[in-house]
Motif scaffolding. Structure first.
Motif, PDB file in Angstrom:
ATOM      1  N   LEU A  42       0.855  -1.187   0.000  1.00 16.28           N
ATOM      2  CA  LEU A  42       0.000   0.000   0.000  1.00 16.28           C
ATOM      3  C   LEU A  42       0.892   1.238   0.000  1.00 16.28           C
ATOM      4  CD1 LEU A  42      -2.884  -0.765   2.533  1.00 16.28           C
ATOM      5  CD2 LEU A  42      -3.107  -0.357   0.079  1.00 16.28           C
ATOM      6  N   VAL A  43       0.596   2.184  -0.886  1.00 14.08           N
ATOM      7  CA  VAL A  43       1.342   3.438  -0.963  1.00 14.08           C
ATOM      8  C   VAL A  43       0.389   4.575  -0.605  1.00 14.08           C
ATOM      9  CG1 VAL A  43       2.672   4.994  -2.422  1.00 14.08           C
ATOM     10  CG2 VAL A  43       2.876   2.516  -2.733  1.00 14.08           C
ATOM     11  N   ASN A  44       0.772   5.393   0.360  1.00 12.07           N
ATOM     12  CA  ASN A  44      -0.031   6.543   0.771  1.00 12.07           C
ATOM     13  C   ASN A  44       0.304   7.736  -0.104  1.00 12.07           C
ATOM     14  OD1 ASN A  44      -1.442   5.577   3.293  1.00 12.07           O
ATOM     15  ND2 ASN A  44       0.670   5.131   3.848  1.00 12.07           N
ATOM     16  N   SER A  45      -0.719   8.323  -0.702  1.00 11.99           N
ATOM     17  CA  SER A  45      -0.514   9.494  -1.538  1.00 11.99           C
ATOM     18  C   SER A  45      -1.598  10.518  -1.236  1.00 11.99           C
ATOM     19  CB  SER A  45      -0.527   9.094  -3.020  1.00 11.99           C
ATOM     20  OG  SER A  45      -0.147  10.193  -3.825  1.00 11.99           O
ATOM     21  N   TYR A  46      -1.764  11.507  -2.135  1.00 14.10           N
ATOM     22  CA  TYR A  46      -2.734  12.580  -1.931  1.00 14.10           C
ATOM     23  C   TYR A  46      -3.494  12.822  -3.230  1.00 14.10           C
ATOM     24  CZ  TYR A  46       0.342  13.564   2.029  1.00 14.10           C
ATOM     25  OH  TYR A  46       1.110  13.456   3.162  1.00 14.10           O
ATOM     26  N   ILE A  47      -4.776  13.153  -3.094  1.00 15.34           N
ATOM     27  CA  ILE A  47      -5.587  13.545  -4.237  1.00 15.34           C
ATOM     28  C   ILE A  47      -6.473  14.719  -3.829  1.00 15.34           C
ATOM     29  CG2 ILE A  47      -5.650  11.244  -5.299  1.00 15.34           C
ATOM     30  CD1 ILE A  47      -8.493  10.975  -4.135  1.00 15.34           C
TER      31      ILE A  47
END
Length: 246
Positions: free
Chosen positions: A200-205
């Motif tokens: 799982l990779v945490n990113s932003y949208i």
């Protein structure tokens, strides 16, 4: 500039230019416990952010009634460069207007009614924009999103304040906040380039919008000469709208 005894005009200009160079080097220890540099996981990220703004406010007081009107004009742009990966990112944020007003009416018996409105901007920071994957914390792998847009928030608040003879104070506020293009965390599933396992990779949208409505009650009481008690109760409901159901 004071116009009269109870009114004044304020104006100003602001320019902010921020250059940053962030380098992250990753190494693994081999069987002999020697560090081996890994260029795939290392990065050199150069960014430049420019913000230009102008503002003006006018405030006036007529007996127990006072008000303040304001307007800010702001423009900004952001550039990012990954020289080792030969990747460039550039975002020009449009010129935006940010009005505000504040109205206050003092009532009898040390009571006061206030209403205010503001429009604000919150830009993504360089960490949220950096497109490189950060493996420094294996339990929280993170990656920025260079396509992030700033979020804009409209806030309205109505407040009632009462001051008692012993200087105790009570404040009740009803508020509503609407944020468009809300910057929020987002998780994606992909194969790890090191172990080829699913991670799982945490990113932003940017979500479409969010809404928050609430009631806040604050009381300040003087227990004795050296002890004050401040109590706070905040009841609210919130909702986030997003196009991608995943």
């Amino acid at each position: 500039h004071p116009l009269t005894e109870n009114s004044k005009l304020q104006a100003g200009l602001r320019a902010s230019i921020r250059n940053s160079n962030s380098t992250s080097d990753f190494s693994f220890f081999d069987a002999s416990n020697n560090p081996v540099y890994n260029p795939l996981l290392s990065t050199n990220y150069i960014s430049k952010e420019q913000v230009y703004a102008a503002y003006t406010t006018f405030s006036n007081q007529i007996k127990n009634f006072s008000y303040q009107l304001g307007l800010r004009v702001e423009s900004s742009n952001y550039e990012g460069h990954l020289p080792d990966k030969n990747q460039d990112y550039k975002i020009n944020f449009p010129i935006s207007l940010f009005p505000s007003f504040f109205v206050s009416q003092k009532l009898k018996n040390d009571q006061e009614l206030q209403i205010n409105y503001t429009r604000r901007i919150n830009r993504p920071n360089p960490f949220q924009l950096n497109p490189f994957t950060d493996y420094s914390d294996s339990l929280n792998i993170s990656r920025g999103n260079p396509d992030l847009k700033p979020e804009f928030t409209n806030s309205v608040e109505l407040s009632y304040e009462k001051t008692f003879r012993n200087r105790d104070n009570f404040l009740a506020s009803v508020y509503f906040k609407n944020t468009n293009d809300l910057i929020t965390r987002y998780q994606v599933t992909e194969n790890d380039i090191i172990t080829n396992k699913e991670i799982l990779v945490n990113s932003y949208i940017n979500a479409n919008s969010s809404y928050v409505t609430g009631l806040e009650l604050i009381g300040k009481n003087k227990i004795n000469r050296w002890w004050d008690l401040t109590s706070n109760l905040n009841l609210y409901t919130s909702k986030i709208n997003i196009s991608d159901a995943n």
